[in-house]
Motif scaffolding. Structure first.
Motif, mmCIF file in Angstrom:
data_model
loop_
_atom_site.group_PDB
_atom_site.id
_atom_site.type_symbol
_atom_site.label_atom_id
_atom_site.label_comp_id
_atom_site.label_asym_id
_atom_site.label_seq_id
_atom_site.Cartn_x
_atom_site.Cartn_y
_atom_site.Cartn_z
ATOM 1 N N UNK A 1 -3.860 -7.280 -2.023
ATOM 2 C CA UNK A 1 -3.271 -6.032 -3.000
ATOM 3 C C UNK A 1 -2.470 -4.982 -1.805
ATOM 4 N N UNK A 2 -3.169 -4.967 -0.656
ATOM 5 C CA UNK A 2 -2.542 -4.102 0.488
ATOM 6 C C UNK A 2 -1.114 -5.061 0.952
ATOM 7 N N UNK A 3 -1.339 -6.214 0.886
ATOM 8 C CA UNK A 3 0.000 -6.937 1.473
ATOM 9 C C UNK A 3 1.280 -6.672 0.261
ATOM 10 N N UNK A 4 0.648 -6.659 -0.540
ATOM 11 C CA UNK A 4 1.926 -6.467 -1.805
ATOM 12 C C UNK A 4 2.342 -5.023 -1.699
ATOM 13 N N UNK A 5 1.322 -4.232 -1.409
ATOM 14 C CA UNK A 5 1.762 -2.842 -1.461
ATOM 15 C C UNK A 5 2.981 -2.495 -0.243
ATOM 16 N N UNK A 6 2.514 -3.108 0.675
ATOM 17 C CA UNK A 6 3.207 -3.092 2.132
ATOM 18 C C UNK A 6 4.648 -3.740 1.908
ATOM 19 N N UNK A 7 4.326 -5.030 1.470
ATOM 20 C CA UNK A 7 5.675 -5.667 1.369
ATOM 21 C C UNK A 7 6.874 -5.245 0.202
ATOM 22 N N UNK A 8 6.286 -4.252 -0.713
ATOM 23 C CA UNK A 8 7.150 -3.917 -1.657
ATOM 24 C C UNK A 8 7.924 -2.816 -1.002
ATOM 25 N N UNK A 9 7.407 -2.226 0.046
ATOM 26 C CA UNK A 9 8.349 -1.205 0.637
ATOM 27 C C UNK A 9 9.456 -1.643 1.468
ATOM 28 N N UNK A 10 9.359 -3.063 1.369
ATOM 29 C CA UNK A 10 10.542 -3.516 2.238
ATOM 30 C C UNK A 10 11.524 -4.534 1.481
ATOM 31 N N UNK A 11 11.349 -4.447 -0.024
ATOM 32 C CA UNK A 11 11.997 -5.249 -0.831
ATOM 33 C C UNK A 11 12.132 -4.345 -2.386
ATOM 34 N N UNK B 1 -0.026 -1.685 -7.981
ATOM 35 C CA UNK B 1 1.129 -1.810 -9.108
ATOM 36 C C UNK B 1 1.860 -0.508 -8.772
ATOM 37 N N UNK B 2 1.489 0.612 -8.636
ATOM 38 C CA UNK B 2 2.190 1.768 -8.600
ATOM 39 C C UNK B 2 3.024 1.805 -7.302
ATOM 40 N N UNK B 3 2.535 1.506 -6.124
ATOM 41 C CA UNK B 3 3.544 1.438 -5.122
ATOM 42 C C UNK B 3 4.685 0.548 -5.070
ATOM 43 N N UNK B 4 4.355 -0.808 -5.850
ATOM 44 C CA UNK B 4 5.253 -1.583 -5.951
ATOM 45 C C UNK B 4 6.287 -1.452 -7.111
ATOM 46 N N UNK B 5 6.160 -0.347 -7.883
ATOM 47 C CA UNK B 5 6.774 -0.383 -9.144
ATOM 48 C C UNK B 5 6.711 -1.225 -10.071
ATOM 49 N N UNK B 6 5.309 -1.759 -10.316
ATOM 50 C CA UNK B 6 5.065 -2.572 -11.422
ATOM 51 C C UNK B 6 5.485 -4.025 -11.153
ATOM 52 N N UNK B 7 5.457 -4.337 -9.680
ATOM 53 C CA UNK B 7 5.985 -5.795 -9.104
ATOM 54 C C UNK B 7 4.844 -6.812 -8.756
ATOM 55 N N UNK B 8 3.362 -6.249 -9.420
ATOM 56 C CA UNK B 8 2.447 -7.306 -8.878
ATOM 57 C C UNK B 8 1.895 -7.790 -10.295
ATOM 58 N N UNK B 9 1.500 -8.951 -10.078
ATOM 59 C CA UNK B 9 0.679 -9.705 -10.905
ATOM 60 C C UNK B 9 -0.618 -10.390 -10.741
ATOM 61 N N UNK B 10 -1.523 -10.502 -11.489
ATOM 62 C CA UNK B 10 -2.804 -11.093 -11.125
ATOM 63 C C UNK B 10 -3.121 -12.430 -11.391
ATOM 64 N N UNK B 11 -3.055 -13.386 -10.634
ATOM 65 C CA UNK B 11 -3.431 -14.489 -10.466
ATOM 66 C C UNK B 11 -4.895 -14.766 -10.324
ATOM 67 N N UNK B 12 -5.852 -15.093 -11.335
ATOM 68 C CA UNK B 12 -7.074 -15.074 -11.132
ATOM 69 C C UNK B 12 -7.854 -16.471 -11.331
ATOM 70 N N UNK B 13 -8.898 -16.426 -10.541
ATOM 71 C CA UNK B 13 -9.716 -17.841 -10.549
ATOM 72 C C UNK B 13 -11.164 -17.466 -10.381
ATOM 73 N N UNK B 14 -12.244 -18.352 -10.624
ATOM 74 C CA UNK B 14 -13.542 -18.029 -10.318
ATOM 75 C C UNK B 14 -13.981 -18.480 -9.128
ATOM 76 N N UNK B 15 -13.169 -19.364 -8.211
ATOM 77 C CA UNK B 15 -13.675 -19.550 -6.893
ATOM 78 C C UNK B 15 -14.311 -20.828 -6.769
#
Length: 290
Positions: free
Chosen positions: A66-76, A104-118
């Motif tokens: 999620x940190x990665x998404x927020x950071x990369x969203x600032x460059x795209x 989600x807020x910092x990326x302007x709603x450009x995140x999605x949750x891909x989830x699994x149980x591990x």
């Protein structure tokens, strides 16, 4: 069809360049990998190798998704971001909700949750979570997360794993965060049928028809078979061709995930030049012709 590029196992200092290149080449988004730690000795068998052992070096970067998404969203500006897959039951739900909502807020709603149980029981032992009840834990976490990620106001919950009085978490995304579920077991497919889509990985196209049939049956049981916006994301074991894409579309696949480490273990940690060449080849062979 949406086309995604996996950045799992890429070096952290390359990620901004990869994100910018992916957006320029027309990719829909980037998928990331989720591990808290790499134990020196792993007792749990790794599901994507013949002998059950991991193939990556412990020095491999696994930045927080999620940190990665927020950071990369600032460059795209259009690129989307999804962990494939994130393991919610490794954590407690309040921190997970805060991370996703903030990204989600910092990326302007450009995140999605891909989830699994591990699969790595060793990580669950380290965080004090119950590996054997992780399926039920995930189901309840997703319900709690939906409340936090869609409610402007107080949220309460009473269940097997969480029981809390009204609390309010801010900020709240202004659009729903899509939830797609990974896994091939019957419970995983049933879980995927109840949410927004299914994530498949490590498949040959010839194997996919049976899996889609099982998913369709699960969706019929869940009452979601008629959802026009339901998604299926697939990662193939070879670099995709346009013919592959056409076959996937016929099977109902909506999203293609390009995962270099499936093609040849170790390639995903190569240089940005290799990454860009690979992405450019997929863009030329597939994206530009869709």
């Amino acid at each position: 069809m949406r086309v995604w590029q996996s950045i799992a196992f890429a070096e952290t200092e390359q990620l901004v360049d990869i994100a910018v290149a992916a957006e320029e080449l027309g990719f829909t988004g980037l998928t990331t990998a989720d591990h808290l730690v790499t134990p020196q000795n792993i007792e749990a068998p790794y599901p994507y190798s013949e002998d059950g052992s991991i193939w990556w070096d412990p020095n491999t970067d696994f930045p927080d998704v999620w940190m990665t998404a927020a950071v990369l969203a600032q460059h795209t500006t259009t690129l989307r971001f999804m962990p494939l897959v994130y393991i919610p039951p490794l954590r407690e739900v309040f921190s997970v909700a805060k991370l996703i909502s903030t990204a989600a807020v910092f990326s302007d709603n450009r995140v999605e949750l891909g989830a699994g149980v591990g699969w790595m029981k060793d990580e669950f032992l380290l965080t004090g979570q119950d590996f054997h009840r992780r399926g039920r834990h995930t189901d309840e976490m997703l319900e709690v997360l939906r409340k936090f990620l869609t409610t402007n106001g107080m949220v309460s919950h009473s269940g097997e794993f969480y029981d809390f009085p009204p609390v309010q978490m801010e900020p709240v995304p202004t659009e729903p965060v899509p939830v797609l579920i990974g896994g091939v077991s019957k419970p995983a497919l049933a879980r995927a049928a109840r949410w927004d889509g299914w994530l498949g990985i490590n498949f040959e196209i010839s194997e996919l028809r049976e899996m889609v049939g099982q998913l369709t049956a699960a969706r019929q049981e869940a009452g979601t078979a008629d959802r026009a916006d339901y998604r299926i994301m697939m990662a193939l074991n070879e670099a995709p061709t346009l013919d592959d894409v056409e076959q996937l579309k016929e099977l109902g696949v909506t999203d293609l995930n390009v995962v270099p480490w499936l093609f040849s273990h170790g390639l995903a940690t190569s240089s940005i030049e290799f990454k860009r060449d690979t992405m450019a080849a997929v863009a030329d062979a597939v994206i530009s012709r869709l």
